[in-house]
Design a protein around this motif. Structure first.
Motif, PDB file in Angstrom:
ATOM      1  N   PRO A 108       0.814  -1.231   0.000  1.00 38.02           N
ATOM      2  CA  PRO A 108       0.000   0.000   0.000  1.00 38.02           C
ATOM      3  C   PRO A 108       0.842   1.274   0.000  1.00 38.02           C
ATOM      4  O   PRO A 108       0.848   2.041   0.956  1.00 38.02           O
ATOM      5  CB  PRO A 108      -0.819  -0.140   1.294  1.00 38.02           C
ATOM      6  CG  PRO A 108       0.089  -0.911   2.210  1.00 38.02           C
ATOM      7  CD  PRO A 108       0.834  -1.890   1.329  1.00 38.02           C
ATOM      8  N   VAL A 109       1.583   1.494  -1.059  1.00 38.07           N
ATOM      9  CA  VAL A 109       2.437   2.678  -1.174  1.00 38.07           C
ATOM     10  C   VAL A 109       1.628   3.841  -1.756  1.00 38.07           C
ATOM     11  O   VAL A 109       0.894   3.651  -2.726  1.00 38.07           O
ATOM     12  CB  VAL A 109       3.658   2.377  -2.075  1.00 38.07           C
ATOM     13  CG1 VAL A 109       4.532   3.612  -2.253  1.00 38.07           C
ATOM     14  CG2 VAL A 109       4.469   1.237  -1.479  1.00 38.07           C
ATOM     15  N   PRO A 110       1.744   5.053  -1.198  1.00 39.20           N
ATOM     16  CA  PRO A 110       0.991   6.188  -1.744  1.00 39.20           C
ATOM     17  C   PRO A 110       1.339   6.441  -3.208  1.00 39.20           C
ATOM     18  O   PRO A 110       2.478   6.244  -3.636  1.00 39.20           O
ATOM     19  CB  PRO A 110       1.449   7.368  -0.865  1.00 39.20           C
ATOM     20  CG  PRO A 110       1.965   6.743   0.383  1.00 39.20           C
ATOM     21  CD  PRO A 110       2.552   5.432  -0.028  1.00 39.20           C
ATOM     22  N   TRP A 111       0.348   6.900  -3.981  1.00 35.37           N
ATOM     23  CA  TRP A 111       0.580   7.208  -5.385  1.00 35.37           C
ATOM     24  C   TRP A 111      -0.384   8.310  -5.809  1.00 35.37           C
ATOM     25  O   TRP A 111      -1.295   8.680  -5.072  1.00 35.37           O
ATOM     26  CB  TRP A 111       0.392   5.966  -6.262  1.00 35.37           C
ATOM     27  CG  TRP A 111      -1.021   5.439  -6.266  1.00 35.37           C
ATOM     28  CD1 TRP A 111      -1.609   4.656  -5.318  1.00 35.37           C
ATOM     29  CD2 TRP A 111      -2.018   5.683  -7.258  1.00 35.37           C
ATOM     30  NE1 TRP A 111      -2.905   4.395  -5.643  1.00 35.37           N
ATOM     31  CE2 TRP A 111      -3.188   5.005  -6.837  1.00 35.37           C
ATOM     32  CE3 TRP A 111      -2.042   6.401  -8.458  1.00 35.37           C
ATOM     33  CZ2 TRP A 111      -4.365   5.026  -7.585  1.00 35.37           C
ATOM     34  CZ3 TRP A 111      -3.217   6.420  -9.200  1.00 35.37           C
ATOM     35  CH2 TRP A 111      -4.365   5.727  -8.762  1.00 35.37           C
ATOM     36  N   GLY A 112      -0.170   8.853  -6.985  1.00 36.68           N
ATOM     37  CA  GLY A 112      -1.052   9.889  -7.508  1.00 36.68           C
ATOM     38  C   GLY A 112      -0.374  11.243  -7.581  1.00 36.68           C
ATOM     39  O   GLY A 112       0.841  11.371  -7.419  1.00 36.68           O
ATOM     40  N   LEU A 113      -1.165  12.278  -7.813  1.00 33.44           N
ATOM     41  CA  LEU A 113      -0.642  13.636  -7.961  1.00 33.44           C
ATOM     42  C   LEU A 113      -0.661  14.422  -6.662  1.00 33.44           C
ATOM     43  O   LEU A 113      -0.095  15.511  -6.584  1.00 33.44           O
ATOM     44  CB  LEU A 113      -1.462  14.406  -9.009  1.00 33.44           C
ATOM     45  CG  LEU A 113      -1.653  13.774 -10.382  1.00 33.44           C
ATOM     46  CD1 LEU A 113      -2.297  14.780 -11.331  1.00 33.44           C
ATOM     47  CD2 LEU A 113      -0.350  13.271 -10.951  1.00 33.44           C
ATOM     48  N   GLY A 114      -1.312  13.884  -5.636  1.00 36.31           N
ATOM     49  CA  GLY A 114      -1.573  14.620  -4.399  1.00 36.31           C
ATOM     50  C   GLY A 114      -0.429  15.423  -3.830  1.00 36.31           C
ATOM     51  O   GLY A 114      -0.586  16.627  -3.561  1.00 36.31           O
ATOM     52  N   PRO A 115       0.769  14.838  -3.615  1.00 36.41           N
ATOM     53  CA  PRO A 115       1.854  15.587  -2.973  1.00 36.41           C
ATOM     54  C   PRO A 115       2.449  16.686  -3.856  1.00 36.41           C
ATOM     55  O   PRO A 115       3.233  17.488  -3.375  1.00 36.41           O
ATOM     56  CB  PRO A 115       2.916  14.496  -2.700  1.00 36.41           C
ATOM     57  CG  PRO A 115       2.239  13.207  -2.894  1.00 36.41           C
ATOM     58  CD  PRO A 115       1.144  13.440  -3.872  1.00 36.41           C
ATOM     59  N   HIS A 116       2.071  16.703  -5.123  1.00 35.47           N
ATOM     60  CA  HIS A 116       2.782  17.555  -6.082  1.00 35.47           C
ATOM     61  C   HIS A 116       1.974  18.747  -6.573  1.00 35.47           C
ATOM     62  O   HIS A 116       2.494  19.577  -7.322  1.00 35.47           O
ATOM     63  CB  HIS A 116       3.210  16.714  -7.290  1.00 35.47           C
ATOM     64  CG  HIS A 116       3.847  15.422  -6.916  1.00 35.47           C
ATOM     65  ND1 HIS A 116       5.089  15.350  -6.303  1.00 35.47           N
ATOM     66  CD2 HIS A 116       3.412  14.133  -7.024  1.00 35.47           C
ATOM     67  CE1 HIS A 116       5.385  14.086  -6.072  1.00 35.47           C
ATOM     68  NE2 HIS A 116       4.390  13.333  -6.488  1.00 35.47           N
ATOM     69  N   ILE A 117       0.722  18.833  -6.199  1.00 38.44           N
ATOM     70  CA  ILE A 117      -0.114  19.926  -6.707  1.00 38.44           C
ATOM     71  C   ILE A 117      -0.514  20.837  -5.548  1.00 38.44           C
ATOM     72  O   ILE A 117      -0.982  20.380  -4.511  1.00 38.44           O
ATOM     73  CB  ILE A 117      -1.356  19.391  -7.448  1.00 38.44           C
ATOM     74  CG1 ILE A 117      -2.150  18.405  -6.587  1.00 38.44           C
ATOM     75  CG2 ILE A 117      -0.934  18.719  -8.742  1.00 38.44           C
ATOM     76  CD1 ILE A 117      -3.393  17.870  -7.262  1.00 38.44           C
ATOM     77  N   ASN A 118      -0.313  22.091  -5.741  1.00 34.70           N
ATOM     78  CA  ASN A 118      -0.625  23.083  -4.709  1.00 34.70           C
ATOM     79  C   ASN A 118      -1.808  23.932  -5.151  1.00 34.70           C
ATOM     80  O   ASN A 118      -1.832  24.472  -6.265  1.00 34.70           O
ATOM     81  CB  ASN A 118       0.592  23.982  -4.456  1.00 34.70           C
ATOM     82  CG  ASN A 118       1.769  23.195  -3.907  1.00 34.70           C
ATOM     83  OD1 ASN A 118       1.601  22.363  -3.027  1.00 34.70           O
ATOM     84  ND2 ASN A 118       2.957  23.455  -4.433  1.00 34.70           N
ATOM     85  N   GLY A 119      -2.795  24.059  -4.269  1.00 33.80           N
ATOM     86  CA  GLY A 119      -3.926  24.929  -4.565  1.00 33.80           C
ATOM     87  C   GLY A 119      -4.886  24.351  -5.579  1.00 33.80           C
ATOM     88  O   GLY A 119      -5.747  25.068  -6.096  1.00 33.80           O
ATOM     89  N   THR A 120      -4.757  23.067  -5.882  1.00 33.08           N
ATOM     90  CA  THR A 120      -5.665  22.420  -6.832  1.00 33.08           C
ATOM     91  C   THR A 120      -6.497  21.397  -6.082  1.00 33.08           C
ATOM     92  O   THR A 120      -5.948  20.534  -5.393  1.00 33.08           O
ATOM     93  CB  THR A 120      -4.872  21.723  -7.960  1.00 33.08           C
ATOM     94  OG1 THR A 120      -4.066  22.690  -8.629  1.00 33.08           O
ATOM     95  CG2 THR A 120      -5.811  21.075  -8.965  1.00 33.08           C
ATOM     96  N   GLU A 121      -7.798  21.487  -6.197  1.00 32.37           N
ATOM     97  CA  GLU A 121      -8.663  20.566  -5.461  1.00 32.37           C
ATOM     98  C   GLU A 121      -8.534  19.144  -6.012  1.00 32.37           C
ATOM     99  O   GLU A 121      -8.522  18.929  -7.223  1.00 32.37           O
ATOM    100  CB  GLU A 121     -10.119  20.997  -5.544  1.00 32.37           C
ATOM    101  CG  GLU A 121     -11.039  20.114  -4.697  1.00 32.37           C
ATOM    102  CD  GLU A 121     -12.496  20.481  -4.803  1.00 32.37           C
ATOM    103  OE1 GLU A 121     -13.310  19.863  -4.084  1.00 32.37           O
ATOM    104  OE2 GLU A 121     -12.833  21.385  -5.613  1.00 32.37           O
TER     105      GLU A 121
END
Length: 492
Positions: free
Chosen positions: A390-403
């Motif tokens: 279960p390793v985190p993935w996606g764009l979450g840590p890299h986008i600022n101010g984007t819902e």
């Protein structure tokens, strides 16, 4: 009945065990002193670099040449970075870039990190040729679907790791890339004639043998024309006649985890799998992840009984132990320091820029990314394989101010997402999105009436949603792949 001490020690020399927790238990250290070949560290053993270095130092205090292994493939399979995702892209991304020298540099960087922490055996690279698009366990762990291309990158990866002083382990022999089942859960069958196996699956293994790979891992797969009814792990035709005889491999043959159903079910349990694996020609037995002192003793006892009652020749186990001892001596070569024989307590600086730059080169964009602005990012929930964890993935840590919202395709409705997006474009982020009808339908319904961009972070398919403005492929879901995708979208 007590075991013959000499035979017990011999059996222990062929075992690669594991232990729970972030410190080495006393029994684990004691077993090293009693002859155990070594341990594999898993994500649950990893907290932070200083702690990992302390664990490896504790194990090495019992015997300097203990093998300390890890599955650090980069990309979707990482143990050091299991809490955040790997800063390196995996094999599919590296194969897409197509620069073998880059692959070698990335693997040398990974090897340098492992060596600095006291790890000396990396259960990587995966060199399977992924010819089944729906392969549930290999996928982005593979350099690609072309045997010659995979072979070139496989050899480069082995050279990179071993240039850093870490033994490489090419896996999974004789090739897991054509399977549509997961050997963690069952015994997959690859119904291929030997001529096809030689042309399609074996070139990467021939290349890593030529490159000097110290170890090769067996696959718990059945190839009827080669292995009969059992897995390759239990087949002397595969491990002795083909791997050693035909391909000329002289290093250590390591089993995939014997606790996996592909081996354990065929043998009647994890401990019972040890004897047919050794008899077939394996040298180092990876017991698995769920291991305690009792299981180690049970496996050792099974080997000793088999030697004693004639089911397993003593000379075969001695041969295996000698190969493992030679590997351990090589792996200990870069572990010297002026005072205690322990490697440095802190890793060398992470060559993160190398990994992120490589991931950016792998991103492929079909269509137009113009006018995204500040979209609604919709991440589709996707399960991980046992190999990935279960390793985190996606764009979450890299986008600022984007819902960003995370939704399950089986529960979300296009109407709700369209309402939430309003006038904003939608970016849908998924892994193997094409594999479920609900995910495909959701994406295509959104794209029918709204500007939609799809980011695919799994093994790509031929599916492209009708109406989508753009389709972005990252060839992996590591931290590096996520950042590369966010940068390509203009969201980082």
């Amino acid at each position: 009945m007590s075991l013959d001490p000499g035979l017990r020690r011999l059996a222990l020399r062929t075992l690669l065990a594991a232990f729970p927790g972030t410190t080495a238990p006393g029994w684990a250290v004691d077993l090293v002193g009693e002859g155990l070949a070594g341990y594999t560290l898993f994500g649950y053993n990893i907290a932070e670099p200083t702690q990992v270095a302390a664990v490896t130092a504790a194990l090495r205090s019992a015997r300097r040449d203990v093998l300390i292994a890890i599955d650090e493939e980069g990309g979707d399979v990482t143990r050091l970075a299991h809490a955040t995702g790997s800063p390196y892209p995996g094999n599919a991304a590296l194969g897409t870039v197509g620069d073998a020298s880059l692959t070698q540099r990335v693997y040398e960087a990974i090897g340098s990190e492992l060596a600095a922490l006291g790890l000396n055996l990396n259960l990587a690279p995966t060199v399977d040729v992924n010819t089944a698009d729906e392969n549930p366990i290999i996928g982005t762990r593979s350099f690609g679907s072309d045997p010659a291309h995979v072979a070139a990158h496989a050899a480069a990866a082995v050279c990179g790791l071993q240039d850093a002083g870490v033994a490489a382990c090419a896996k999974h022999f004789p090739g897991h890339g054509a399977t549509v089942a997961d050997s963690h859960l069952e015994l997959p069958t690859v119904d291929a004639p030997l001529d096809l196996l030689r042309a399609r699956d074996l070139p990467p293994f021939a290349a890593v043998v030529e490159a000097g790979a110290k170890t090769i891992m067996t696959a718990h797969i059945r190839v009827p024309d080669l292995t009969g009814d059992g897995p390759a792990t239990f087949s002397s035709a595969a491990l002795v006649d083909l791997l050693r005889g035909e391909l000329g491999f002289t290093g250590v043959v390591i089993t995939d985890a014997l606790e996996m159903k592909g081996a354990a079910l065929a043998a009647g349990g994890t401990a019972r799998a040890a004897v047919p694996a050794l008899a077939a020609g394996a040298d180092l037995l990876c017991i698995g992840a769920r291991v305690d002192a009792d299981l180690v003793e049970e496996v050792a006892a099974e080997i000793v009984r088999a030697i004693s009652d004639g089911r397993l020749p003593l000379t075969r186990v001695e041969e295996a132990a000698e190969r493992v001892t030679a590997l351990a001596a090589w792996a200990a070569g870069d572990r010297r320091s002026d005072d205690d024989g322990v490697g440095p307590a802190f890793p060398a600086p992470r060559l993160a820029d190398l990994g992120y730059a490589a991931a950016r080169r792998a991103v492929q964009v079909e269509g137009s990314l113009d006018g995204l602005g500040a979209p609604l990012v919709v991440q589709l929930v996707a399960s991980s394989t046992i190999a990935e964890g279960p390793v985190p993935w996606g764009l979450g840590p890299h986008i600022n101010g984007t819902e960003q919202v995370r939704v399950a395709a089986t529960e979300a409705t296009a109407a709700d997402l369209l309402t939430r997006a309003g006038s904003r474009p939608i970016v849908v982020v998924g892994r193997h999105t094409h594999r479920t009808a609900e995910a495909r339908t959701l994406v295509e319904t959104l794209a029918a009436s709204h500007p939609v961009t799809v980011v695919e972070m799994g093994w790509p398919s031929r599916w492209r949603p009708a109406g989508a403005r753009a389709f972005v492929t990252t060839y992996g879901a590591s931290h590096a792949n996520g950042r590369a995708a966010a940068e390509a979208l203009g969201l980082a």
